[in-house]
Design an enzyme around this catalytic site. Structure first.
Site, PDB file in Angstrom:
ATOM      1  N   ILE A   1       0.848  -1.196   0.000  1.00  0.00           N
ATOM      2  CA  ILE A   1       0.000   0.000   0.000  1.00  0.00           C
ATOM      3  C   ILE A   1       0.879   1.240   0.000  1.00  0.00           C
ATOM      4  CG2 ILE A   1      -1.717   1.317   1.332  1.00  0.00           C
ATOM      5  CD1 ILE A   1      -2.932  -1.375   2.040  1.00  0.00           C
TER       6      ILE A   1
ATOM      7  N   HIS B   1       1.044   4.496   1.209  1.00  0.00           N
ATOM      8  CA  HIS B   1       0.350   5.216   2.283  1.00  0.00           C
ATOM      9  C   HIS B   1       0.491   6.728   2.124  1.00  0.00           C
ATOM     10  CE1 HIS B   1      -0.352   1.627   4.645  1.00  0.00           C
ATOM     11  NE2 HIS B   1       0.919   1.318   4.655  1.00  0.00           N
TER      12      HIS B   1
ATOM     13  N   CYS C   1       2.963 -18.659 -18.881  1.00  0.00           N
ATOM     14  CA  CYS C   1       2.188 -18.804 -17.638  1.00  0.00           C
ATOM     15  C   CYS C   1       0.764 -18.352 -17.957  1.00  0.00           C
ATOM     16  CB  CYS C   1       2.811 -17.930 -16.547  1.00  0.00           C
ATOM     17  SG  CYS C   1       1.724 -17.653 -15.139  1.00  0.00           S
TER      18      CYS C   1
END
Ligand SMILES: Cc1cc2nc3c(=O)[nH]c(=O)nc-3n(C[C@H](O)[C@H](O)[C@H](O)COP(=O)(O)OP(=O)(O)OC[C@H]3O[C@@H](n4cnc5c(N)ncnc54)[C@H](O)[C@@H]3O)c2cc1C
Length: 483
Positions: free
Chosen positions: A62, A64, A415
């Site tokens: 995150i 912040h 993938c």
């Protein structure tokens, strides 16, 4: 002058660098990038075989705003500044960021009473955009939330980011500016010689006029090698669940708990890769290497998830992981210079270093200048690197018809869960800071990070890695990285 500018290959065994930065996590890489923007020779000295392989690879990712930091602390100032610096840097380099915003939810009367104080705290931290909302608005924003929410606080600028690309961009940038990356160089001792410090490492001595200690979980050990005894790191484990992409419509914003003195608590957040995360736990350990997940952590997260968002638990968990915060017995970041040793400690960067990294580097530069490091900004700097996009919000190579027409390797998916192509794996193996193993490839491409966790694609990814690794011949016996 650095190797890049002089054209002369430096010899880390005999040359004396102006600065050696110990630790190639986000903080050390940001520091090396910052310092090599000046007329200095810089070595980035890392124990592991890759950059960003410590705490910086396993966090909640995150970005912040710093709204809930302790006002007046160095951390609060640097997280707020780092938010803006990293937002701009992400734009310039292509680090995936999504401005999802956050909603802090109160689940009982006591927490509800705390919300206005949190808003005031945010304002004291210079963040003016929080808004108190009632329970109806909470459920309109996050309809899947469990029953019993009483109100909330919005934090519209909290964002999710790719921590792997952040670390890689900073390290790549540092290299382009001339930083020498010395991998597999674990610092085990320190000797003060005439006019410089010799770092004794597992791959030989490294000499530098100044040393910056950004060794994360190992910062107190390095600090003691310099004769100090000012703090002890306690590894605080945080375990997280990653839910399948089918869960993403449930969670469009970061759902935060009311923070406690032990940390930010268990949250639910979207990821830039299109998943949803639940976590982290907070458990103090003694083993600084114990990043295993645990049965108790698993049960704890299930209990939290049941309360926060029962519908989330009906979705599949594709992975769980754990990271270790470098918690210290001190309430703030520790950025302290010892001028007579030409040494700077950058320690205690516990739960906000991803957001604050660039600002920590900027601040540390000022502290170093005050301690006597001569700093002259370089006249011209290379452009910041443009990083491969790992985020779902922007176009990925398999979606780009023009790119595939020019280079069919981007049309060959290896993938399938994460839709990673042969071209991306090739690029990651030959990048300026290349992937050396499968974990390195995961962090550079997302390969093997999906539902099957490499069960179907792992062998093909490994074969490609081995082929490109052999082609490249980069794996040097002494672990020194070169252009
Ligand atoms: C569960 C969890 C969730 C988090 N969530 C967030 C978040 O959402 N947002 C946020 O901003 N921050 C978050 N953080 C914090 C953030 O991840 C850290 O603050 C940041 O990664 C610290 O970076 P660093 O460079 O200081 O440490 P590291 O990434 O650990 O780097 C230190 C490096 O030093 C090297 N080293 C150690 N000892 C030696 C030695 N003797 N010789 C040579 N090298 C050495 C290590 O190998 C390592 O690579 C979280 C952390 C955790 C654990």
């Amino acid at each position: 002058m650095s190797a890049h500018r002089s054209g002369r290959a430096r010899n880390p065994r005999t040359d004396v660098y102006d600065v050696a930065v110990v630790g190639a996590g986000i903080v050390g890489a940001a520091l090396a990038r910052e310092l090599s923007g000046h007329e200095l020779t810089v070595a980035l000295v890392e124990a592991r075989a890759d950059v960003g392989d410590g705490t910086s690879k396993a966090n909640t990712a995150i970005l912040h705003t710093g709204f809930d930091a302790e006002p007046g602390t160095l951390e609060s100032r640097l997280v707020a500044r780092g938010y803006h610096l990293l937002s701009a840097y992400a734009e310039a380099t292509g680090i995936p960021v999504e401005r999802t915003g956050a909603l802090l939810v109160a689940w009982d009367r006591e927490e509800l009473g705390v919300l206005p104080r949190l808003k005031e705290k945010a304002e004291a931290n210079g963040y003016q955009h929080c808004r108190l909302v009632d329970a109806d608005e909470v459920y309109r924003a996050v309809p899947a939330l469990g029953e019993g929410a009483l109100g909330g606080l919005t934090v519209p600028d909290e964002s999710v980011i790719c921590t792997w690309t952040t670390n890689l961009a900073l390290a790549t940038d540092a290299r382009r500016r001339g930083t020498e990356l010395l991998l597999r160089h674990a610092v085990t001792g320190v000797r003060r010689d005439d006019g410089h410090t010799t770092l004794l490492t597992t791959a030989g001595d490294v000499r530098a006029r100044w040393v910056v200690n950004a060794a994360g979980l190992g910062a107190d050990h390095i600090d003691r090698l310099f004769g100090h005894d000012r703090f002890t790191v306690t590894p605080r484990r945080g375990e997280l669940f990653v839910f399948d992409k089918l869960a993403r419509p449930l969670v469009d914003t970061i759902v935060l708990p009311v923070p406690t003195s032990r940390g930010k608590g268990v949250l639910i957040a979207p990821t830039v890769y299109g998943n949803v995360m639940l976590g982290p736990t907070a458990e103090d350990l003694t083993d600084r290497t114990d990043t295993a997940t645990s049965e108790s952590g698993h049960d704890f997260l299930l209990g939290k998830g049941e309360r926060l968002m029962p519908r989330l638990l009906a979705e599949e968990i594709t992975a769980s992981y754990a990271g270790l915060r470098a918690a210290i017995d001190h309430g703030d970041y520790l950025v302290e210079a010892t001028p007579e040793q030409r040494y700077l400690l950058v320690g205690g960067i516990r739960s906000t270093g991803l957001s604050a990294g660039l600002a920590i580097a900027e601040h540390a530069r000022g502290v170093l200048a005050g301690a006597g490091l001569p700093l002259r900004a370089r006249d011209r700097l290379p452009d910041p690197p443009r990083m491969p996009n790992l985020g779902e919000a922007a176009e990925r190579p398999y979606q780009n018809a023009g790119l595939i027409a020019r280079d069919p390797a981007y049309g060959t998916i290896v993938c399938f869960c994460e839709r990673v192509t042969e071209g991306e794996i090739r690029d990651a193996c030959h990048a300026p800071v290349p992937a050396r193993d499968l974990d390195g490839l995961r962090r550079r491409t997302r390969a093997m990070n999906g539902r099957c966790q490499g069960f179907f694609c792992g062998a093909a990814v490994e074969a490609l890695r081995a082929r490109h690794h052999a082609d490249d011949g980069r794996d040097r016996a002494d672990g020194r990285d070169e252009d």
